[in-house]
Enzyme design. Structure first.
Site, mmCIF file in Angstrom:
data_model
loop_
_atom_site.group_PDB
_atom_site.id
_atom_site.type_symbol
_atom_site.label_atom_id
_atom_site.label_comp_id
_atom_site.label_asym_id
_atom_site.label_seq_id
_atom_site.Cartn_x
_atom_site.Cartn_y
_atom_site.Cartn_z
ATOM 1 C CG ASP A 127 -21.881 -60.063 -4.604
ATOM 2 O OD1 ASP A 127 -21.946 -59.861 -3.382
ATOM 3 O OD2 ASP A 127 -22.405 -61.057 -5.156
ATOM 4 C CG LEU A 128 -17.152 -63.239 -1.430
ATOM 5 C CD1 LEU A 128 -15.771 -63.221 -2.055
ATOM 6 C CD2 LEU A 128 -17.034 -63.259 0.097
ATOM 7 C CG ASP A 129 -21.352 -65.117 -0.904
ATOM 8 O OD1 ASP A 129 -20.736 -66.132 -0.573
ATOM 9 O OD2 ASP A 129 -21.520 -64.145 -0.145
ATOM 10 C CE LYS A 181 -24.232 -56.202 -2.078
ATOM 11 N NZ LYS A 181 -23.492 -57.336 -2.632
ATOM 12 C CB SER A 189 -19.509 -59.085 0.153
ATOM 13 O OG SER A 189 -20.182 -60.188 0.695
ATOM 14 C CB ALA A 190 -24.748 -58.887 1.995
ATOM 15 C CB SER A 191 -20.603 -62.332 3.246
ATOM 16 O OG SER A 191 -20.040 -63.254 4.147
ATOM 17 C CD GLU A 204 -24.346 -57.749 -6.344
ATOM 18 O OE1 GLU A 204 -24.906 -58.825 -6.609
ATOM 19 O OE2 GLU A 204 -24.052 -57.421 -5.186
ATOM 20 C CG ASP A 205 -24.486 -63.339 -7.677
ATOM 21 O OD1 ASP A 205 -24.228 -62.417 -6.861
ATOM 22 O OD2 ASP A 205 -24.841 -64.479 -7.316
ATOM 23 C CE LYS A 263 -27.665 -68.180 -6.017
ATOM 24 N NZ LYS A 263 -27.517 -68.630 -7.405
ATOM 25 N N GLY A 264 -27.608 -62.562 -2.064
ATOM 26 C CA GLY A 264 -27.400 -61.134 -1.839
ATOM 27 C C GLY A 264 -28.132 -60.588 -0.625
ATOM 28 C CG ASN A 308 -18.870 -65.617 7.612
ATOM 29 O OD1 ASN A 308 -18.331 -65.667 8.713
ATOM 30 N ND2 ASN A 308 -20.159 -65.872 7.434
ATOM 31 C CB THR A 362 -19.926 -68.997 -0.674
ATOM 32 O OG1 THR A 362 -20.197 -67.737 -1.269
ATOM 33 C CG2 THR A 362 -18.447 -69.114 -0.372
ATOM 34 N NE ARG A 379 -24.550 -64.598 9.310
ATOM 35 C CZ ARG A 379 -23.481 -64.304 10.044
ATOM 36 N NH1 ARG A 379 -23.537 -64.387 11.359
ATOM 37 N NH2 ARG A 379 -22.358 -63.899 9.484
#
Ligand code: G6P
Ligand code: MG
Length: 220
Positions: free
Chosen positions: A8-10, A144, A113-115, A168-169, A44-45, A117, A16, A48
Protein backbone atom coordinates in the site's frame (compact mmCIF):
# COMPACT_ATOMS: atom_id res chain seq x y z
CA UNK A 1 6.92 -19.83 -1.55
CA UNK A 2 6.85 -16.06 -1.24
CA UNK A 3 7.94 -14.40 -4.46
CA UNK A 4 6.64 -10.83 -4.18
CA UNK A 5 5.71 -7.97 -1.90
CA UNK A 6 2.74 -5.74 -2.67
CA UNK A 7 2.74 -2.43 -0.83
CA UNK A 8 0.00 0.00 0.00
CA UNK A 9 1.26 3.58 -0.46
CA UNK A 10 -0.25 6.01 2.05
CA UNK A 11 0.87 5.13 5.57
CA UNK A 12 3.21 2.35 4.43
CA UNK A 13 5.67 3.95 2.00
CA UNK A 14 4.95 7.65 2.61
CA UNK A 15 2.90 9.59 5.14
CA UNK A 16 0.53 11.42 2.85
CA UNK A 17 -2.36 11.04 5.33
CA UNK A 18 -1.48 14.47 6.72
CA UNK A 19 -1.94 16.07 3.27
CA UNK A 20 -5.24 14.27 2.65
CA UNK A 21 -6.37 15.49 6.08
CA UNK A 22 -5.38 19.12 5.42
CA UNK A 23 -7.14 19.17 2.05
CA UNK A 24 -10.34 17.49 3.30
CA UNK A 25 -10.38 19.76 6.37
CA UNK A 26 -10.10 22.84 4.15
CA UNK A 27 -13.02 21.58 2.06
CA UNK A 28 -15.15 20.85 5.14
CA UNK A 29 -14.33 24.30 6.55
CA UNK A 30 -15.42 25.93 3.28
CA UNK A 31 -18.70 24.03 3.62
CA UNK A 32 -19.08 25.41 7.15
CA UNK A 33 -18.13 22.50 9.41
CA UNK A 34 -15.09 20.66 10.75
CA UNK A 35 -14.04 17.10 11.60
CA UNK A 36 -11.50 15.62 13.95
CA UNK A 37 -8.22 13.81 13.46
CA UNK A 38 -9.93 10.80 15.02
CA UNK A 39 -12.64 10.84 12.33
CA UNK A 40 -9.88 11.19 9.75
CA UNK A 41 -8.69 7.68 10.70
CA UNK A 42 -11.80 6.33 9.00
CA UNK A 43 -10.67 7.81 5.69
CA UNK A 44 -7.47 5.77 5.51
CA UNK A 45 -7.47 3.35 2.60
CA UNK A 46 -10.85 4.68 1.47
CA UNK A 47 -11.34 6.01 -2.07
CA UNK A 48 -11.70 9.73 -2.80
CA UNK A 49 -15.41 9.43 -3.66
CA UNK A 50 -16.20 7.38 -0.55
CA UNK A 51 -14.14 9.72 1.65
CA UNK A 52 -16.21 12.68 0.46
CA UNK A 53 -19.45 10.80 1.18
CA UNK A 54 -18.30 10.10 4.74
CA UNK A 55 -17.22 13.72 5.30
CA UNK A 56 -20.47 15.16 3.94
CA UNK A 57 -22.31 12.78 6.27
CA UNK A 58 -20.34 14.08 9.27
CA UNK A 59 -21.34 17.64 8.34
CA UNK A 60 -24.95 16.66 7.61
CA UNK A 61 -24.52 18.16 4.15
CA UNK A 62 -26.32 16.84 1.08
CA UNK A 63 -24.91 17.45 -2.40
CA UNK A 64 -25.90 16.33 -5.88
CA UNK A 65 -23.62 13.95 -7.77
CA UNK A 66 -22.38 16.83 -9.95
CA UNK A 67 -21.62 18.93 -6.86
CA UNK A 68 -19.80 16.01 -5.26
CA UNK A 69 -17.64 15.64 -8.35
CA UNK A 70 -16.73 19.32 -8.17
CA UNK A 71 -15.93 19.07 -4.45
CA UNK A 72 -13.73 16.00 -4.90
CA UNK A 73 -11.92 17.75 -7.76
CA UNK A 74 -11.39 20.85 -5.62
CA UNK A 75 -9.93 18.77 -2.78
CA UNK A 76 -7.71 16.86 -5.16
CA UNK A 77 -6.32 20.09 -6.62
CA UNK A 78 -5.15 21.22 -3.16
CA UNK A 79 -3.82 17.73 -2.41
CA UNK A 80 -1.86 17.59 -5.68
CA UNK A 81 -0.34 21.03 -4.93
CA UNK A 82 0.98 19.57 -1.66
CA UNK A 83 2.27 16.26 -3.04
CA UNK A 84 3.99 18.06 -5.90
CA UNK A 85 6.26 19.57 -3.24
CA UNK A 86 7.07 16.23 -1.55
CA UNK A 87 10.71 15.32 -0.96
CA UNK A 88 12.52 11.96 -0.63
CA UNK A 89 12.90 12.78 3.08
CA UNK A 90 9.16 12.10 3.40
CA UNK A 91 9.60 8.40 2.70
CA UNK A 92 8.69 6.53 5.89
CA UNK A 93 11.62 5.01 7.84
CA UNK A 94 12.91 1.76 6.36
CA UNK A 95 10.61 1.76 3.32
CA UNK A 96 13.25 2.41 0.69
CA UNK A 97 15.71 0.09 2.41
CA UNK A 98 13.24 -2.80 2.58
CA UNK A 99 12.28 -2.33 -1.09
CA UNK A 100 15.97 -2.54 -1.98
CA UNK A 101 16.57 -5.60 0.22
CA UNK A 102 13.53 -7.39 -1.24
CA UNK A 103 14.58 -6.70 -4.81
CA UNK A 104 18.18 -7.69 -4.15
CA UNK A 105 16.84 -11.02 -2.82
CA UNK A 106 15.04 -11.57 -6.14
CA UNK A 107 11.55 -10.75 -4.93
CA UNK A 108 9.20 -8.78 -7.15
CA UNK A 109 7.59 -5.57 -5.88
CA UNK A 110 4.26 -3.97 -6.72
CA UNK A 111 2.18 -1.09 -5.48
CA UNK A 112 -1.46 -1.73 -4.54
CA UNK A 113 -3.02 1.60 -3.63
CA UNK A 114 -6.47 3.20 -3.77
CA UNK A 115 -4.87 6.51 -4.73
CA UNK A 116 -5.10 7.94 -8.23
CA UNK A 117 -2.04 10.05 -7.44
CA UNK A 118 0.40 7.23 -6.69
CA UNK A 119 2.66 7.70 -9.73
CA UNK A 120 3.13 11.41 -8.92
CA UNK A 121 4.04 10.61 -5.32
CA UNK A 122 6.47 7.78 -6.16
CA UNK A 123 8.13 9.92 -8.77
CA UNK A 124 8.47 12.91 -6.42
CA UNK A 125 10.12 10.81 -3.70
CA UNK A 126 12.25 8.89 -6.23
CA UNK A 127 10.86 5.39 -5.58
CA UNK A 128 9.29 4.65 -8.97
CA UNK A 129 12.27 2.55 -10.21
CA UNK A 130 11.92 0.20 -7.22
CA UNK A 131 8.53 -1.14 -8.36
CA UNK A 132 7.94 -3.82 -10.99
CA UNK A 133 4.24 -2.95 -11.24
CA UNK A 134 1.91 -0.14 -10.18
CA UNK A 135 -1.76 -0.85 -9.58
CA UNK A 136 -3.74 2.03 -8.13
CA UNK A 137 -7.09 3.81 -8.11
CA UNK A 138 -6.81 4.38 -11.85
CA UNK A 139 -6.89 0.63 -12.54
CA UNK A 140 -9.61 -0.70 -10.25
CA UNK A 141 -13.38 -0.45 -10.01
CA UNK A 142 -13.85 -1.88 -6.51
CA UNK A 143 -12.35 -0.27 -3.39
CA UNK A 144 -10.65 -2.08 -0.50
CA UNK A 145 -11.84 -4.24 1.34
CA UNK A 146 -12.48 -5.73 -2.11
CA UNK A 147 -9.27 -7.57 -3.09
CA UNK A 148 -9.26 -6.30 -6.71
CA UNK A 149 -6.25 -3.98 -6.34
CA UNK A 150 -4.06 -6.72 -4.84
CA UNK A 151 -5.26 -9.44 -7.23
CA UNK A 152 -4.41 -7.14 -10.13
CA UNK A 153 -1.01 -6.53 -8.54
CA UNK A 154 -0.30 -10.28 -8.38
CA UNK A 155 -1.51 -10.65 -11.96
CA UNK A 156 0.70 -7.80 -13.17
CA UNK A 157 3.67 -9.60 -11.62
CA UNK A 158 2.62 -12.91 -13.22
CA UNK A 159 2.21 -14.58 -9.82
CA UNK A 160 -0.47 -16.36 -7.82
CA UNK A 161 -1.94 -14.47 -4.84
CA UNK A 162 -0.50 -17.06 -2.40
CA UNK A 163 2.98 -16.12 -3.60
CA UNK A 164 2.48 -12.47 -2.59
CA UNK A 165 2.66 -10.73 0.79
CA UNK A 166 0.75 -7.47 1.21
CA UNK A 167 1.86 -4.58 3.44
CA UNK A 168 -1.04 -2.48 4.72
CA UNK A 169 -1.80 0.14 7.38
CA UNK A 170 -5.60 0.26 6.96
CA UNK A 171 -8.14 -2.23 8.31
CA UNK A 172 -9.92 -2.24 4.94
CA UNK A 173 -6.58 -3.00 3.26
CA UNK A 174 -5.81 -5.93 5.57
CA UNK A 175 -9.29 -7.29 4.85
CA UNK A 176 -8.71 -6.86 1.11
CA UNK A 177 -5.45 -8.82 1.21
CA UNK A 178 -7.06 -11.61 3.21
CA UNK A 179 -10.02 -11.73 0.84
CA UNK A 180 -7.51 -12.15 -1.98
CA UNK A 181 -5.90 -15.14 -0.27
CA UNK A 182 -2.65 -13.35 0.54
CA UNK A 183 -0.53 -13.14 3.65
CA UNK A 184 -0.57 -9.64 5.11
CA UNK A 185 1.84 -7.65 7.22
CA UNK A 186 0.05 -4.89 9.11
CA UNK A 187 1.85 -1.60 9.55
CA UNK A 188 0.65 -0.04 12.79
CA UNK A 189 -0.88 -1.43 15.95
CA UNK A 190 -1.77 -5.12 16.58
CA UNK A 191 -4.84 -3.90 18.49
CA UNK A 192 -6.19 -2.30 15.33
CA UNK A 193 -4.93 -4.65 12.60
CA UNK A 194 -6.13 -7.82 14.29
CA UNK A 195 -6.58 -9.84 11.08
CA UNK A 196 -2.98 -9.36 9.89
CA UNK A 197 -0.57 -12.32 10.00
CA UNK A 198 2.13 -10.11 11.49
CA UNK A 199 2.03 -6.50 12.69
CA UNK A 200 5.06 -4.21 12.80
CA UNK A 201 5.24 -0.47 13.56
CA UNK A 202 6.90 0.31 10.23
CA UNK A 203 8.99 -1.14 7.43
CA UNK A 204 12.15 -0.33 9.43
CA UNK A 205 11.19 -3.40 11.48
CA UNK A 206 10.81 -5.69 8.44
CA UNK A 207 13.35 -8.34 7.42
CA UNK A 208 13.53 -11.14 4.85
CA UNK A 209 13.52 -13.65 7.72
CA UNK A 210 10.17 -12.31 9.01
CA UNK A 211 8.84 -12.41 5.44
CA UNK A 212 9.75 -16.05 4.85
CA UNK A 213 8.48 -17.01 8.32
CA UNK A 214 4.99 -15.95 7.16
CA UNK A 215 4.86 -19.18 5.13
CA UNK A 216 4.35 -21.13 8.33
CA UNK A 217 1.74 -18.75 9.78
CA UNK A 218 -1.88 -19.88 9.54
CA UNK A 219 -4.33 -17.10 10.39
CA UNK A 220 -7.74 -16.54 8.89
C1 G6P B 1 -5.40 6.05 -0.09
C2 G6P B 1 -5.54 6.94 1.13
C3 G6P B 1 -6.93 7.53 1.21
C4 G6P B 1 -7.27 8.23 -0.09
C5 G6P B 1 -7.19 7.24 -1.25
C6 G6P B 1 -7.48 7.89 -2.60
O1 G6P B 1 -6.09 4.87 0.12
O2 G6P B 1 -5.29 6.19 2.31
O3 G6P B 1 -6.97 8.45 2.28
O4 G6P B 1 -8.58 8.77 -0.05
O5 G6P B 1 -5.88 6.69 -1.29
O6 G6P B 1 -6.46 8.79 -2.88
P1 G6P B 1 -6.48 9.85 -4.07
O7 G6P B 1 -5.06 10.34 -4.13
O8 G6P B 1 -6.88 9.12 -5.32
O9 G6P B 1 -7.46 10.92 -3.72
MG1 MG C 1 -2.71 3.14 3.59
Amino acid sequence: MIKACIFDLDGVIVDTAVYHYQAWKRLANELGFDFTEHQNEQLKGVSRVRSLELILGWGNVTKTTAEQTELATRKNKWYVEMINRMQPSEILPGAKEFLQVARAAGLKTALGSASKNSATILERVGLLPLFNAIVDGNHVTASKPDPEVFLKGAEALGLNPVECVVFEDAIAGVQAAKAGGMKVVGIGSPDVLTAADLVIPGLHEMTLEKLQALNSVQKY
